[in-house]
Design a protein around this motif. Structure first.
Motif, PDB file in Angstrom:
ATOM      1  N   UNK A   1      -0.089   0.387  65.621  1.00 53.59           N
ATOM      2  CA  UNK A   1       0.462  -0.873  65.071  1.00 53.59           C
ATOM      3  C   UNK A   1      -1.175  -1.581  65.263  1.00 53.59           C
ATOM      4  N   UNK A   2      -1.834  -1.610  64.181  1.00 48.30           N
ATOM      5  CA  UNK A   2      -3.327  -1.989  63.991  1.00 48.30           C
ATOM      6  C   UNK A   2      -3.472  -3.501  64.503  1.00 48.30           C
ATOM      7  N   UNK A   3      -4.190  -3.643  65.385  1.00 48.75           N
ATOM      8  CA  UNK A   3      -4.499  -5.243  65.696  1.00 48.75           C
ATOM      9  C   UNK A   3      -5.451  -5.842  64.445  1.00 48.75           C
ATOM     10  N   UNK A   4      -5.391  -7.145  64.317  1.00 49.99           N
ATOM     11  CA  UNK A   4      -6.131  -7.871  63.494  1.00 49.99           C
ATOM     12  C   UNK A   4      -7.236  -8.535  63.949  1.00 49.99           C
ATOM     13  N   UNK A   5      -8.445  -8.014  63.629  1.00 49.59           N
ATOM     14  CA  UNK A   5      -9.619  -8.428  64.260  1.00 49.59           C
ATOM     15  C   UNK A   5      -9.979  -9.913  64.512  1.00 49.59           C
ATOM     16  N   UNK A   6      -9.245 -10.682  63.362  1.00 54.11           N
ATOM     17  CA  UNK A   6      -9.649 -12.126  63.465  1.00 54.11           C
ATOM     18  C   UNK A   6      -8.643 -12.871  64.267  1.00 54.11           C
TER      19      UNK A   6
ATOM     20  N   UNK B   1       2.639  -8.294  51.789  1.00 53.43           N
ATOM     21  CA  UNK B   1       3.668  -7.686  52.551  1.00 53.43           C
ATOM     22  C   UNK B   1       3.401  -6.984  53.763  1.00 53.43           C
ATOM     23  N   UNK B   2       2.220  -7.155  54.317  1.00 49.10           N
ATOM     24  CA  UNK B   2       1.652  -6.425  55.419  1.00 49.10           C
ATOM     25  C   UNK B   2       1.856  -6.934  56.635  1.00 49.10           C
ATOM     26  N   UNK B   3       1.102  -6.793  57.609  1.00 49.67           N
ATOM     27  CA  UNK B   3       1.341  -7.263  59.120  1.00 49.67           C
ATOM     28  C   UNK B   3       0.154  -7.647  59.729  1.00 49.67           C
ATOM     29  N   UNK B   4       0.319  -9.096  60.675  1.00 46.79           N
ATOM     30  CA  UNK B   4      -0.971  -9.222  61.131  1.00 46.79           C
ATOM     31  C   UNK B   4      -0.550  -8.915  62.842  1.00 46.79           C
ATOM     32  N   UNK B   5      -1.469  -8.631  63.688  1.00 47.99           N
ATOM     33  CA  UNK B   5      -1.431  -8.297  65.242  1.00 47.99           C
ATOM     34  C   UNK B   5      -2.256  -9.229  65.911  1.00 47.99           C
TER      35      UNK B   5
ATOM     36  N   UNK C   1       2.577   4.434  55.274  1.00 47.06           N
ATOM     37  CA  UNK C   1       3.527   4.186  54.431  1.00 47.06           C
ATOM     38  C   UNK C   1       4.045   2.944  54.145  1.00 47.06           C
ATOM     39  N   UNK C   2       4.569   2.780  52.990  1.00 53.39           N
ATOM     40  CA  UNK C   2       5.147   1.384  52.773  1.00 53.39           C
ATOM     41  C   UNK C   2       6.807   1.370  52.979  1.00 53.39           C
ATOM     42  N   UNK C   3       6.804   1.391  54.111  1.00 54.49           N
ATOM     43  CA  UNK C   3       8.164   1.240  54.879  1.00 54.49           C
ATOM     44  C   UNK C   3       8.525  -0.205  54.772  1.00 54.49           C
ATOM     45  N   UNK C   4       9.711  -0.533  54.156  1.00 55.86           N
ATOM     46  CA  UNK C   4      10.204  -2.000  54.223  1.00 55.86           C
ATOM     47  C   UNK C   4      10.460  -2.577  55.754  1.00 55.86           C
ATOM     48  N   UNK C   5      10.228  -3.991  55.851  1.00 55.44           N
ATOM     49  CA  UNK C   5      10.375  -4.717  56.833  1.00 55.44           C
ATOM     50  C   UNK C   5      12.052  -4.772  56.979  1.00 55.44           C
ATOM     51  N   UNK C   6      12.706  -5.346  58.006  1.00 57.89           N
ATOM     52  CA  UNK C   6      14.220  -5.511  58.321  1.00 57.89           C
ATOM     53  C   UNK C   6      14.475  -6.499  56.950  1.00 57.89           C
ATOM     54  N   UNK C   7      15.791  -6.278  56.508  1.00 56.25           N
ATOM     55  CA  UNK C   7      16.269  -7.080  55.573  1.00 56.25           C
ATOM     56  C   UNK C   7      16.042  -8.652  55.782  1.00 56.25           C
ATOM     57  N   UNK C   8      15.584  -9.363  54.901  1.00 54.68           N
ATOM     58  CA  UNK C   8      15.381 -10.751  54.518  1.00 54.68           C
ATOM     59  C   UNK C   8      13.784 -10.852  55.187  1.00 54.68           C
ATOM     60  N   UNK C   9      13.006 -10.019  55.398  1.00 56.12           N
ATOM     61  CA  UNK C   9      11.548 -10.158  55.830  1.00 56.12           C
ATOM     62  C   UNK C   9      10.860  -9.366  54.591  1.00 56.12           C
ATOM     63  N   UNK C  10       9.494 -10.297  54.524  1.00 54.47           N
ATOM     64  CA  UNK C  10       8.501  -9.378  53.563  1.00 54.47           C
ATOM     65  C   UNK C  10       7.321  -9.286  54.047  1.00 54.47           C
ATOM     66  N   UNK C  11       7.118  -9.586  55.614  1.00 56.30           N
ATOM     67  CA  UNK C  11       5.682  -9.299  56.266  1.00 56.30           C
ATOM     68  C   UNK C  11       6.121  -9.464  57.694  1.00 56.30           C
ATOM     69  N   UNK C  12       5.246  -9.250  58.447  1.00 52.56           N
ATOM     70  CA  UNK C  12       5.499  -9.169  59.909  1.00 52.56           C
ATOM     71  C   UNK C  12       4.173  -9.588  60.695  1.00 52.56           C
ATOM     72  N   UNK C  13       4.406 -10.183  62.022  1.00 49.37           N
ATOM     73  CA  UNK C  13       3.490 -10.458  62.844  1.00 49.37           C
ATOM     74  C   UNK C  13       3.936  -9.803  64.103  1.00 49.37           C
ATOM     75  N   UNK C  14       2.657  -9.041  64.877  1.00 44.72           N
ATOM     76  CA  UNK C  14       3.161  -8.401  66.067  1.00 44.72           C
ATOM     77  C   UNK C  14       2.618  -9.424  66.899  1.00 44.72           C
TER      78      UNK C  14
ATOM     79  N   UNK D   1       8.182  -8.227  68.639  1.00 45.91           N
ATOM     80  CA  UNK D   1       7.305  -7.346  69.577  1.00 45.91           C
ATOM     81  C   UNK D   1       6.890  -6.105  68.872  1.00 45.91           C
ATOM     82  N   UNK D   2       6.084  -5.357  69.784  1.00 45.59           N
ATOM     83  CA  UNK D   2       5.389  -4.089  69.004  1.00 45.59           C
ATOM     84  C   UNK D   2       6.817  -3.018  69.442  1.00 45.59           C
ATOM     85  N   UNK D   3       7.517  -3.205  70.211  1.00 43.33           N
ATOM     86  CA  UNK D   3       8.676  -2.286  70.347  1.00 43.33           C
ATOM     87  C   UNK D   3       9.474  -2.463  69.006  1.00 43.33           C
ATOM     88  N   UNK D   4       9.896  -3.521  68.760  1.00 42.62           N
ATOM     89  CA  UNK D   4      10.863  -3.737  67.572  1.00 42.62           C
ATOM     90  C   UNK D   4      10.189  -3.145  66.368  1.00 42.62           C
TER      91      UNK D   4
END
Length: 295
Positions: A197-202, A240-244, A22-35, A278-281
């Motif tokens: 929380x899918x890892x990013x292979x690279x 607007x996605x996430x890297x792990x 799902x395209x849930x938004x990140x917290x206010x002020x953020x457009x993408x995430x890094x785990x 973190x993953x928890x957040x």
């Protein structure tokens, strides 16, 4: 689950029944995430391949570098940058290097589950459930931690493991390589499983320059790795996605790799719209939106 012996027995369905993330938004002020996450294997990365490697002391020293140098240097770097990360730790590492693991917890980082002996959680493995429970016991006994997150050793998974983690109350897992946003697993019986929380292979440093004897992989120069990591991050931010990350202290705790990581994380921090956490957040953010949607 029955072993698949031939192509005639191969199911005509996707192995992962989860719907699109799902395209849930990140917290206010953020457009993408890094785990930001690390896998702390120490010597268990090598004894998992052959328990008798314990008697091969130079082989063991590659893993032992984590406790002596790699992890302390990484903790120092994260403190300098003001970042919190998740450290997935094997139970054996907790028992063998309690002071190192206590230092990770004391520094305020999240502790995750990474098996006990770092054994591949293969379908039908007789030690699969034992590995989960022994790892849980070590985390509770050594650190007083009941982990919310799990990352599979050697990055493999099976349905029995998916059930076991859900039954034991894990909030999230981080092992599948099939998306760029968090999503909810669906168990074979239709029940919801963990948040993935899918890892990013690279961003697996083991693939890009493990400094070990007999490794078939070359050590990539800093410029090559930075180019890969920056391009991946730049495009992911546009999506607007996430890297792990899947970083290892026995790799990224080496001098040339620590310098590389410092430069990359400083680059990542230059983007105020990138949520590095973190993953928890990240799982908690997903859960808030999922619960709001269900009301």
């Amino acid at each position: 689950m029955a072993r698949i012996e031939s192509f005639d027995d191969l199911p005509r369905r996707a192995p992962n029944a989860a719907p699109l993330a799902p395209l849930y938004p990140w917290p206010e002020g953020y457009g993408a995430a890094m785990f930001l996450s690390f896998d702390v294997d120490a010597e268990s990365a090598w004894t998992a391949k052959d328990p008798d490697n314990f008697n091969r002391l130079v082989t063991m020293s590659y893993g032992g570098y984590e406790a002596r140098v790699g992890t302390p240097k990484l903790l120092e770097l994260l403190d300098q940058l003001g970042l919190k990360a998740t450290f997935f730790i094997t139970g054996w590492t907790l028992d063998a290097h309690p002071a190192m693991c206590e230092a990770i917890l004391k520094a305020g980082h999240e502790i995750g589950h990474h098996g006990y002996h770092h054994l591949l959680p293969d379908p039908g493995s007789p030690r699969l459930i034992e590995e989960v429970d022994a790892g849980l016991d070590a985390l509770k006994r050594r650190l007083g931690v009941v982990p919310k997150g799990y990352r599979a050793p050697s990055g493999e998974f099976c349905e029995e493991l998916r059930f076991a983690l859900a039954e034991r109350g894990f909030v999230y897992t981080s092992s599948f390589r099939d998306d760029v946003r968090p999503y909810r697993h669906i168990l074979d019986d239709g029940r919801p499983g963990t948040i993935e929380l899918p890892p990013t292979a690279s961003y697996d440093d083991w693939m890009l320059g493990l400094s070990a004897r007999f490794s078939p992989r070359p050590i990539f120069p800093k410029e090559h790795v930075l180019s890969i990591w920056k391009d991946e991050l730049d495009e992911t931010r546009d999506w607007g996605a996430m890297v792990t990350t899947v970083l290892h202290p026995q790799c990224s705790g080496r001098p040339m790799r620590l310098r590389l990581l410092r430069e990359f994380l400083t680059y990542a921090q230059s983007f105020p719209d990138l949520w590095i956490t973190t993953g928890e957040d990240i799982a908690a953010n997903y859960l808030r939106h999922e619960q709001a949607e269900a009301r």
